[in-house]
Scaffold this motif. Structure first.
Motif, PDB file in Angstrom:
ATOM      1  N   PHE A 127       1.375  -1.236  -0.132  1.00 40.68           N
ATOM      2  CA  PHE A 127      -0.020   0.407   0.265  1.00 40.68           C
ATOM      3  C   PHE A 127       0.790   1.038   0.107  1.00 40.68           C
ATOM      4  N   PHE A 128       2.055   1.116   0.642  1.00 46.91           N
ATOM      5  CA  PHE A 128       2.836   2.353   0.802  1.00 46.91           C
ATOM      6  C   PHE A 128       3.433   3.262  -0.197  1.00 46.91           C
ATOM      7  N   SER A 129       3.849   1.678  -1.011  1.00 52.22           N
ATOM      8  CA  SER A 129       4.633   2.664  -2.581  1.00 52.22           C
ATOM      9  C   SER A 129       3.416   3.020  -3.538  1.00 52.22           C
ATOM     10  N   ARG A 130       2.288   2.396  -3.500  1.00 55.21           N
ATOM     11  CA  ARG A 130       0.943   2.741  -4.320  1.00 55.21           C
ATOM     12  C   ARG A 130       0.289   3.962  -3.788  1.00 55.21           C
ATOM     13  N   LYS A 131       0.780   4.461  -2.552  1.00 57.06           N
ATOM     14  CA  LYS A 131      -0.067   5.623  -1.899  1.00 57.06           C
ATOM     15  C   LYS A 131       0.887   6.912  -2.699  1.00 57.06           C
ATOM     16  N   VAL A 132       2.053   6.116  -2.876  1.00 61.20           N
ATOM     17  CA  VAL A 132       3.029   7.376  -3.317  1.00 61.20           C
ATOM     18  C   VAL A 132       3.182   8.076  -4.416  1.00 61.20           C
ATOM     19  N   MET A 133       2.616   6.899  -5.351  1.00 60.25           N
ATOM     20  CA  MET A 133       2.063   6.878  -7.015  1.00 60.25           C
ATOM     21  C   MET A 133       1.046   8.104  -7.539  1.00 60.25           C
ATOM     22  N   PHE A 134      -0.242   7.828  -5.907  1.00 54.40           N
ATOM     23  CA  PHE A 134      -1.539   8.526  -6.179  1.00 54.40           C
ATOM     24  C   PHE A 134      -1.285  10.108  -5.953  1.00 54.40           C
ATOM     25  N   VAL A 135      -0.034  10.529  -5.168  1.00 54.32           N
ATOM     26  CA  VAL A 135       0.343  11.424  -4.895  1.00 54.32           C
ATOM     27  C   VAL A 135       1.297  12.581  -5.616  1.00 54.32           C
ATOM     28  N   LYS A 136       2.190  11.860  -6.129  1.00 56.60           N
ATOM     29  CA  LYS A 136       3.972  11.896  -7.010  1.00 56.60           C
ATOM     30  C   LYS A 136       3.096  12.732  -7.921  1.00 56.60           C
ATOM     31  N   TYR A 137       2.111  12.805  -8.787  1.00 55.80           N
ATOM     32  CA  TYR A 137       2.137  13.517 -10.247  1.00 55.80           C
ATOM     33  C   TYR A 137       0.639  13.657 -10.379  1.00 55.80           C
ATOM     34  N   ALA A 138      -0.015  13.958  -8.948  1.00 55.12           N
ATOM     35  CA  ALA A 138      -1.676  13.996  -8.836  1.00 55.12           C
ATOM     36  C   ALA A 138      -1.437  16.046  -8.591  1.00 55.12           C
ATOM     37  N   GLY A 146     -16.871   6.513   0.452  1.00 58.31           N
ATOM     38  CA  GLY A 146     -16.051   5.599   0.903  1.00 58.31           C
ATOM     39  C   GLY A 146     -15.504   5.125   2.326  1.00 58.31           C
ATOM     40  N   GLY A 147     -15.039   4.498   2.352  1.00 60.88           N
ATOM     41  CA  GLY A 147     -15.026   3.687   3.559  1.00 60.88           C
ATOM     42  C   GLY A 147     -12.875   3.538   4.125  1.00 60.88           C
ATOM     43  N   PHE A 148     -12.252   2.965   4.627  1.00 62.22           N
ATOM     44  CA  PHE A 148     -11.313   2.870   5.416  1.00 62.22           C
ATOM     45  C   PHE A 148     -10.402   3.605   4.092  1.00 62.22           C
ATOM     46  N   GLY A 149     -10.060   2.494   3.345  1.00 61.05           N
ATOM     47  CA  GLY A 149      -9.455   3.021   2.324  1.00 61.05           C
ATOM     48  C   GLY A 149      -9.149   4.783   2.124  1.00 61.05           C
ATOM     49  N   THR A 150     -10.817   5.038   1.501  1.00 54.98           N
ATOM     50  CA  THR A 150     -10.565   6.468   1.025  1.00 54.98           C
ATOM     51  C   THR A 150     -10.361   7.483   2.284  1.00 54.98           C
ATOM     52  N   LEU A 151     -10.830   7.363   2.922  1.00 56.97           N
ATOM     53  CA  LEU A 151     -10.656   7.664   4.245  1.00 56.97           C
ATOM     54  C   LEU A 151      -8.818   7.712   4.579  1.00 56.97           C
ATOM     55  N   ASP A 152      -7.827   7.125   4.436  1.00 54.20           N
ATOM     56  CA  ASP A 152      -6.754   6.821   4.132  1.00 54.20           C
ATOM     57  C   ASP A 152      -5.766   7.156   3.399  1.00 54.20           C
ATOM     58  N   GLU A 153      -6.858   7.456   2.386  1.00 58.07           N
ATOM     59  CA  GLU A 153      -6.029   8.618   1.080  1.00 58.07           C
ATOM     60  C   GLU A 153      -6.120  10.010   1.758  1.00 58.07           C
ATOM     61  N   LEU A 154      -7.259   9.816   1.570  1.00 59.64           N
ATOM     62  CA  LEU A 154      -7.614  11.262   2.296  1.00 59.64           C
ATOM     63  C   LEU A 154      -7.336  11.631   3.577  1.00 59.64           C
ATOM     64  N   ALA A 155      -6.844  11.364   4.330  1.00 63.12           N
ATOM     65  CA  ALA A 155      -5.839  11.521   5.452  1.00 63.12           C
ATOM     66  C   ALA A 155      -4.944  12.063   5.076  1.00 63.12           C
ATOM     67  N   GLU A 156      -4.066  11.057   4.303  1.00 61.06           N
ATOM     68  CA  GLU A 156      -2.474  11.594   3.774  1.00 61.06           C
ATOM     69  C   GLU A 156      -2.497  12.343   3.524  1.00 61.06           C
ATOM     70  N   ILE A 157      -2.972  12.131   2.087  1.00 60.38           N
ATOM     71  CA  ILE A 157      -2.833  13.819   1.214  1.00 60.38           C
ATOM     72  C   ILE A 157      -3.639  15.205   2.051  1.00 60.38           C
TER      73      ILE A 157
END
Length: 239
Positions: A127-138, A146-157
């Motif tokens: 998950f951690f390498s995948r999350k970097v890719m979501f942020v890197k070029y966004a 969404g659920g926990f996964g969606t909240l995780d991505e929101l909290a991350e950014i």
């Protein structure tokens, strides 16, 4: 540390497990290298998140298709988690538009099947390498219910932007009734307790209509352009 100073609760080192974990480093490196190489040309892009559980007849699914199609036709690559539900809707809308549809798939114990609407498809174990890719070029984050996964991505950014480990980008929540309780808790608990500042809430926008989301993204970059500045690019190296 010699044996006589070891904590009594410490177990002896399992050399076989240690060897396996050491070799995992190369697998992790490979995920980052492939992600950087294949995604470097997708700018500008928008990452879209939401529940994997929404079926194609659900209003959130249909709304996501509209949002992704509008973004794609405006020149934004669309990045999703590559799976079902809102992820599929995001890829489908982008696939129907003019710009690339990207899926960052994750391998799960209960296998997540990739959807059929991906121009670029990457598969991650971590998950951690995948999350970097979501942020890197966004250039923006668009977050559906969404659920926990969606909240995780929101909290991350939010964490990365708040701490200035990433450049500031639009963070847009869709469907105000879903998010109202969470935002009220931010205001009445986190702000009141001093765990965040009141101005941190300015990082978030709530918009429901695809054209309004597109306008908000263009407005944010009206004077700066979508490419990171030299200073921002340097910051992004340390994500």
């Amino acid at each position: 540390m010699d044996d006589k100073h070891k904590h009594p609760g410490m177990l002896p080192v399992n050399d076989t497990m240690l060897t396996r974990e050491s070799w995992k480093i190369f697998q992790i490196m490979a995920e980052f290298v492939e992600g950087f190489e294949r995604l470097a040309q997708i700018r500008p892009s928008v990452s879209i998140f939401g529940s994997a559980r929404n079926q194609p007849d659900h209003p959130y699914y249909q709304k996501t298709i509209e949002i992704a199609r509008v973004l794609s036709n405006a020149g934004f690559s669309v990045v999703s988690g590559g799976g079902p539900g809102i992820m599929e809707a995001a890829n489908k809308g982008a696939f129907e538009g003019k710009s690339p549809s990207i899926g960052l798939n994750i391998q799960l114990p209960h296998e997540q099947a990739g959807n059929a609407y991906q121009d670029i498809s990457l598969s991650f174990r971590h998950f951690f390498s995948r999350k970097v890719m979501f942020v890197k070029y966004a250039a923006a984050y668009v977050v559906l219910p969404g659920g926990f996964g969606t909240l995780d991505e929101l909290a991350e950014i939010l964490t990365l932007v708040q701490t200035k480990k990433s450049r500031r980008i639009p963070i847009i929540l869709v469907h105000e009734p879903f998010w109202a309780g969470l935002l009220d808790w931010f205001r009445t608990t986190l702000v009141d307790e001093g765990t965040i500042n009141a101005e941190d809430l300015d990082l978030i926008q709530i918009l429901d209509e695809p054209d309004a989301i597109l306008d908000a993204i263009f407005k944010h970059y009206e004077y700066s352009g979508f490419e990171p500045s030299a200073e921002e690019a340097e910051i992004m190296l340390d994500l």
